[in-house]
Design a protein around this motif. Sequence first.
Motif, PDB file in Angstrom:
ATOM      1  N   CYS A   1       0.850  -1.185   0.000  1.00 48.40           N
ATOM      2  CA  CYS A   1       0.000   0.000   0.000  1.00 48.40           C
ATOM      3  C   CYS A   1       0.897   1.250   0.000  1.00 48.40           C
ATOM      4  O   CYS A   1       1.768   1.395   0.855  1.00 48.40           O
ATOM      5  CB  CYS A   1      -0.915  -0.033   1.211  1.00 48.40           C
ATOM      6  SG  CYS A   1      -1.896   1.437   1.409  1.00 48.40           S
ATOM      7  N   SER A   2       0.712   2.138  -0.915  1.00 49.33           N
ATOM      8  CA  SER A   2       1.587   3.303  -1.033  1.00 49.33           C
ATOM      9  C   SER A   2       1.438   4.270   0.138  1.00 49.33           C
ATOM     10  O   SER A   2       2.419   4.895   0.534  1.00 49.33           O
ATOM     11  CB  SER A   2       1.329   4.018  -2.351  1.00 49.33           C
ATOM     12  OG  SER A   2      -0.006   4.459  -2.420  1.00 49.33           O
ATOM     13  N   VAL A   3       0.243   4.404   0.708  1.00 51.91           N
ATOM     14  CA  VAL A   3       0.070   5.302   1.849  1.00 51.91           C
ATOM     15  C   VAL A   3       0.832   4.760   3.047  1.00 51.91           C
ATOM     16  O   VAL A   3       1.525   5.507   3.741  1.00 51.91           O
ATOM     17  CB  VAL A   3      -1.424   5.509   2.177  1.00 51.91           C
ATOM     18  CG1 VAL A   3      -1.605   6.293   3.465  1.00 51.91           C
ATOM     19  CG2 VAL A   3      -2.126   6.214   1.027  1.00 51.91           C
ATOM     20  N   GLN A   4       0.722   3.450   3.295  1.00 50.27           N
ATOM     21  CA  GLN A   4       1.452   2.861   4.422  1.00 50.27           C
ATOM     22  C   GLN A   4       2.960   2.986   4.212  1.00 50.27           C
ATOM     23  O   GLN A   4       3.696   3.244   5.157  1.00 50.27           O
ATOM     24  CB  GLN A   4       1.065   1.400   4.638  1.00 50.27           C
ATOM     25  CG  GLN A   4       1.666   0.813   5.900  1.00 50.27           C
ATOM     26  CD  GLN A   4       1.227   1.527   7.161  1.00 50.27           C
ATOM     27  OE1 GLN A   4       0.051   1.737   7.381  1.00 50.27           O
ATOM     28  NE2 GLN A   4       2.185   1.932   7.994  1.00 50.27           N
ATOM     29  N   ALA A   5       3.401   2.828   2.983  1.00 48.00           N
ATOM     30  CA  ALA A   5       4.829   2.996   2.692  1.00 48.00           C
ATOM     31  C   ALA A   5       5.272   4.415   3.033  1.00 48.00           C
ATOM     32  O   ALA A   5       6.356   4.622   3.590  1.00 48.00           O
ATOM     33  CB  ALA A   5       5.113   2.667   1.228  1.00 48.00           C
TER      34      ALA A   5
END
Length: 116
Positions: A1-5
């Motif tokens: 997930c890009s937001v979590q990254a």
Amino acid sequence: CSVQAFIDTTGGLWSSGGLAGKPYSLFTSTATQNGGQETTFISAVNNFTHHGMIFVPAGTVCPEVQFDLDEVHGGSPWGPACLAGPTGARQPSEKELKLTTAAGANSAKWFKKIAA
């Protein structure tokens, strides 16, 4: 997930307290009406709480949209949301945009008060 990254890159800010006391609001988009909008908000609040940030929810800033059951739309007291459809192609409806505008104005009002 890009937001979590992205959130995972904020460790330095967390350890220095760099975001403590800063206000934030959230918005989201899901494929369906039961696609996890509130779960997304709750999960994000959990991450930002570790930073000591202040969550400013939408509340009921736009009751004419939030309590309208005549048309399917996203959003809740947690924040504005869009139902993007199963392919992600659906654009925000007029009601979703109206809620987003009202929530943004509410957030700005509180951000100014917190910064003062």
